[in-house]
Scaffold this motif. Structure first.
Motif, PDB file in Angstrom:
ATOM      1  N   LEU A   1      38.068  54.867  43.770  1.00 26.70           N
ATOM      2  CA  LEU A   1      38.274  53.532  43.208  1.00 26.70           C
ATOM      3  C   LEU A   1      39.748  53.280  42.910  1.00 26.70           C
ATOM      4  N   ASN A   2      40.458  54.314  42.493  1.00 30.52           N
ATOM      5  CA  ASN A   2      41.892  54.165  42.238  1.00 30.52           C
ATOM      6  C   ASN A   2      42.645  53.879  43.539  1.00 30.52           C
ATOM      7  N   ASN A   3      42.198  54.542  44.627  1.00 30.87           N
ATOM      8  CA  ASN A   3      42.800  54.258  45.939  1.00 30.87           C
ATOM      9  C   ASN A   3      42.561  52.807  46.336  1.00 30.87           C
ATOM     10  N   ILE A   4      41.381  52.296  46.014  1.00 33.07           N
ATOM     11  CA  ILE A   4      41.051  50.905  46.332  1.00 33.07           C
ATOM     12  C   ILE A   4      41.915  49.958  45.507  1.00 33.07           C
ATOM     13  N   ARG A   5      42.179  50.317  44.243  1.00 28.55           N
ATOM     14  CA  ARG A   5      43.059  49.499  43.407  1.00 28.55           C
ATOM     15  C   ARG A   5      44.448  49.406  44.039  1.00 28.55           C
ATOM     16  N   CYS A   6      44.939  50.535  44.552  1.00 27.09           N
ATOM     17  CA  CYS A   6      46.240  50.534  45.235  1.00 27.09           C
ATOM     18  C   CYS A   6      46.203  49.665  46.486  1.00 27.09           C
ATOM     19  N   LYS A   7      45.106  49.730  47.220  1.00 27.21           N
ATOM     20  CA  LYS A   7      44.967  48.906  48.427  1.00 27.21           C
ATOM     21  C   LYS A   7      44.982  47.416  48.076  1.00 27.21           C
ATOM     22  N   LEU A   8      44.330  47.058  46.980  1.00 29.10           N
ATOM     23  CA  LEU A   8      44.303  45.652  46.563  1.00 29.10           C
ATOM     24  C   LEU A   8      45.703  45.163  46.184  1.00 29.10           C
ATOM     25  N   ILE A   9      46.457  46.006  45.477  1.00 34.23           N
ATOM     26  CA  ILE A   9      47.833  45.636  45.115  1.00 34.23           C
ATOM     27  C   ILE A   9      48.676  45.436  46.368  1.00 34.23           C
ATOM     28  N   SER A  10      48.543  46.347  47.343  1.00 33.72           N
ATOM     29  CA  SER A  10      49.321  46.218  48.581  1.00 33.72           C
ATOM     30  C   SER A  10      48.945  44.952  49.331  1.00 33.72           C
ATOM     31  N   ARG A  11      47.669  44.585  49.290  1.00 30.90           N
ATOM     32  CA  ARG A  11      47.229  43.350  49.950  1.00 30.90           C
ATOM     33  C   ARG A  11      47.823  42.121  49.272  1.00 30.90           C
ATOM     34  N   VAL A  12      47.847  42.153  47.942  1.00 33.23           N
ATOM     35  CA  VAL A  12      48.409  41.017  47.195  1.00 33.23           C
ATOM     36  C   VAL A  12      49.873  40.812  47.561  1.00 33.23           C
ATOM     37  N   PHE A  13      50.649  41.889  47.540  1.00 32.41           N
ATOM     38  CA  PHE A  13      52.070  41.771  47.864  1.00 32.41           C
ATOM     39  C   PHE A  13      52.274  41.393  49.323  1.00 32.41           C
ATOM     40  N   ALA A  14      51.362  41.832  50.194  1.00 30.57           N
ATOM     41  CA  ALA A  14      51.472  41.497  51.619  1.00 30.57           C
ATOM     42  C   ALA A  14      51.290  39.995  51.856  1.00 30.57           C
ATOM     43  N   VAL A  15      50.267  39.394  51.232  1.00 23.06           N
ATOM     44  CA  VAL A  15      50.031  37.960  51.451  1.00 23.06           C
ATOM     45  C   VAL A  15      51.149  37.117  50.828  1.00 23.06           C
ATOM     46  N   ILE A  16      51.715  37.592  49.718  1.00 23.22           N
ATOM     47  CA  ILE A  16      52.817  36.870  49.083  1.00 23.22           C
ATOM     48  C   ILE A  16      54.062  36.937  49.962  1.00 23.22           C
ATOM     49  N   ASN A  17      54.359  38.113  50.510  1.00 26.55           N
ATOM     50  CA  ASN A  17      55.544  38.270  51.356  1.00 26.55           C
ATOM     51  C   ASN A  17      55.407  37.516  52.673  1.00 26.55           C
ATOM     52  N   ARG A  18      54.193  37.523  53.242  1.00 25.98           N
ATOM     53  CA  ARG A  18      53.957  36.808  54.502  1.00 25.98           C
ATOM     54  C   ARG A  18      53.794  35.310  54.308  1.00 25.98           C
ATOM     55  N   GLU A  19      53.398  34.934  53.084  1.00 21.53           N
ATOM     56  CA  GLU A  19      53.110  33.540  52.751  1.00 21.53           C
ATOM     57  C   GLU A  19      51.963  32.984  53.593  1.00 21.53           C
ATOM     58  N   THR A  20      51.028  33.848  53.924  1.00 24.75           N
ATOM     59  CA  THR A  20      49.818  33.432  54.639  1.00 24.75           C
ATOM     60  C   THR A  20      48.608  34.070  53.977  1.00 24.75           C
ATOM     61  N   PRO A  21      47.444  33.406  53.997  1.00 18.82           N
ATOM     62  CA  PRO A  21      46.244  33.964  53.358  1.00 18.82           C
ATOM     63  C   PRO A  21      45.808  35.277  53.999  1.00 18.82           C
ATOM     64  N   TYR A  22      45.017  36.026  53.241  1.00 17.01           N
ATOM     65  CA  TYR A  22      44.505  37.310  53.735  1.00 17.01           C
ATOM     66  C   TYR A  22      43.529  37.085  54.899  1.00 17.01           C
ATOM     67  N   ILE A  23      43.692  37.880  55.954  1.00 23.33           N
ATOM     68  CA  ILE A  23      42.811  37.809  57.111  1.00 23.33           C
ATOM     69  C   ILE A  23      42.082  39.143  57.227  1.00 23.33           C
ATOM     70  N   ASN A  24      40.788  39.095  57.226  1.00 26.75           N
ATOM     71  CA  ASN A  24      39.983  40.307  57.352  1.00 26.75           C
ATOM     72  C   ASN A  24      39.875  40.699  58.827  1.00 26.75           C
ATOM     73  N   THR A  25      40.783  41.568  59.257  1.00 26.54           N
ATOM     74  CA  THR A  25      40.812  41.996  60.670  1.00 26.54           C
ATOM     75  C   THR A  25      39.697  42.966  60.975  1.00 26.54           C
ATOM     76  N   TYR A  26      39.048  43.468  59.941  1.00 24.30           N
ATOM     77  CA  TYR A  26      37.990  44.474  60.129  1.00 24.30           C
ATOM     78  C   TYR A  26      36.839  43.912  60.975  1.00 24.30           C
ATOM     79  N   LYS A  27      36.538  42.603  60.776  1.00 23.28           N
ATOM     80  CA  LYS A  27      35.401  42.009  61.508  1.00 23.28           C
ATOM     81  C   LYS A  27      35.692  41.851  62.996  1.00 23.28           C
ATOM     82  N   PHE A  28      36.989  41.960  63.373  1.00 26.05           N
ATOM     83  CA  PHE A  28      37.336  41.845  64.792  1.00 26.05           C
ATOM     84  C   PHE A  28      37.383  43.215  65.472  1.00 26.05           C
ATOM     85  N   ALA A  29      37.258  44.286  64.649  1.00 24.90           N
ATOM     86  CA  ALA A  29      37.323  45.642  65.215  1.00 24.90           C
ATOM     87  C   ALA A  29      36.100  45.895  66.086  1.00 24.90           C
ATOM     88  N   SER A  30      36.309  46.612  67.169  1.00 28.51           N
ATOM     89  CA  SER A  30      35.213  46.896  68.093  1.00 28.51           C
ATOM     90  C   SER A  30      34.327  48.002  67.536  1.00 28.51           C
TER      91      SER A  30
END
Length: 334
Positions: A305-334
């Motif tokens: 769960l702590n690893n997931i908390r870190c992942k969420l923080i990285s996602r937050v900073f990623a969308v802010i830096n990119r200035e684009t909403p989060y895209i769930n690329t997992y659903k496009f994985a084969s």
């Protein structure tokens, strides 16, 4: 980095400021006591200028004492002077072994800390007005929620006493509960108005909430804690601030403690991230699969769960830096 000629340590209390002016070349110091109000601080600055102190080559340093620091910080930044606000525990631990304390010696310790640790300098900046408003409103909301929780415990008495006795406080208690709920609604409405009126904050809020598992209150606290994402360079620094970054504990070949997080953290941010991590397991298939996989490998639940908390923080900073909403690329994985 600026070569400061003077380091001015300030020990802050509610009514007064103990100031120690340290010459970085001669190491001679002078002690002053002034009132903790804007006028006294401005008069003191004028006094230093009359004494031929190069005020623009002076570093002002103080401990973080919450609202008692406001007069000093607002005044100095208004005069465009350099201010360094340091956590009290950092200055305390830098002193080494010491016996006894008073305001005068504390001010001197702060000025010497500033001189010796100038390589760690991070000048203080004020958050914009809207973020300061959000911070105060959020604090009021937290106090109101605690009061509401406390007042609602009165209802438990109805099961253990006669109606005649309980009715003495029932009407009063219901009135208080309703008033608190109305106050909370007003606070939340005002928070939304401030965010919506500020284009940048509104955009940041929407970007953060685009991440599965992250809700309204967490996005608000992210904005407050990061001063609109200006106080931290990257997500790793914020993970450390939030108390979710793991650190190694070992010494030599005999002491090998388990890697763990540090207790010095923003506990509110940490608890919000914990709730987000639990929620994301329901609504994010990628993180749910990650959790199941790590559990199958024998990993501890809290570690995952702590690893997931870190992942969420990285996602937050990623969308802010990119200035684009989060895209769930997992659903496009084969």
């Amino acid at each position: 980095m600026k070569n400061y000629l003077f380091h001015l340590g300030v020990d802050i209390s509610k009514s007064k400021l103990d100031v120690n002016l340290l010459n970085s070349q001669t190491l001679q110091s002078e002690h002053f006591v002034i009132d903790n109000n804007p006028k006294s601080i401005k008069d003191f600055i004028k006094k230093l200028i009359k004494q031929k102190i190069e005020i623009n080559n002076t570093l002002f340093c103080c401990e973080n004492t919450g609202i008692y620091t406001n007069h000093l910080s607002y005044t100095l930044l208004g005069l465009q002077l350099d201010l360094w606000i340091v956590p009290a525990i950092e200055i305390k631990r830098s002193k080494g072994i010491s016996r006894g304390k008073n305001d005068k010696t504390d001010a001197k310790d702060i000025s010497f800390y500033s001189l010796r640790n100038v390589d760690k300098l991070k000048l203080y900046t004020l958050a914009e007005i809207d973020i300061q408003k959000l911070k105060m409103l959020y604090a009021e909301r937290e106090k109101a929620l605690k009061s509401l929780l406390l007042m609602e415990t009165t209802k438990e008495n109805s099961e253990f006493m006669s109606k005649e006795i309980y009715n003495e406080v029932c009407i009063i208690n219901n009135s208080l509960v309703n008033n608190i709920k109305k106050a909370i609604s007003k606070i939340e409405k005002r928070i939304k108005e401030i965010i919506k009126s500020n284009q940048q904050l509104d955009k940041q809020s929407k970007l953060i909430k685009s991440i599965p598992g992250v809700g309204e209150q967490t996005s608000l606290y992210f904005i407050i804690a990061t001063k609109g994402f200006t106080a931290f360079k990257n997500w790793r620094q914020f993970a450390c601030y939030s108390g979710v970054a793991p650190f190694e504990y070992s010494s030599g070949s005999s002491i090998k403690g388990r890697t763990k997080v540090n207790h010095m953290a923003d506990k509110k941010m940490k608890s919000l991230l914990q709730m987000c991590a639990m929620t994301s397991l329901k609504y994010d298939p990628q993180l749910k699969e990650y959790y199941i996989k790590k559990k199958a490998e024998g990993k501890n639940s809290m570690l995952v769960l702590n690893n997931i908390r870190c992942k969420l923080i990285s996602r937050v900073f990623a969308v802010i830096n990119r200035e684009t909403p989060y895209i769930n690329t997992y659903k496009f994985a084969s």
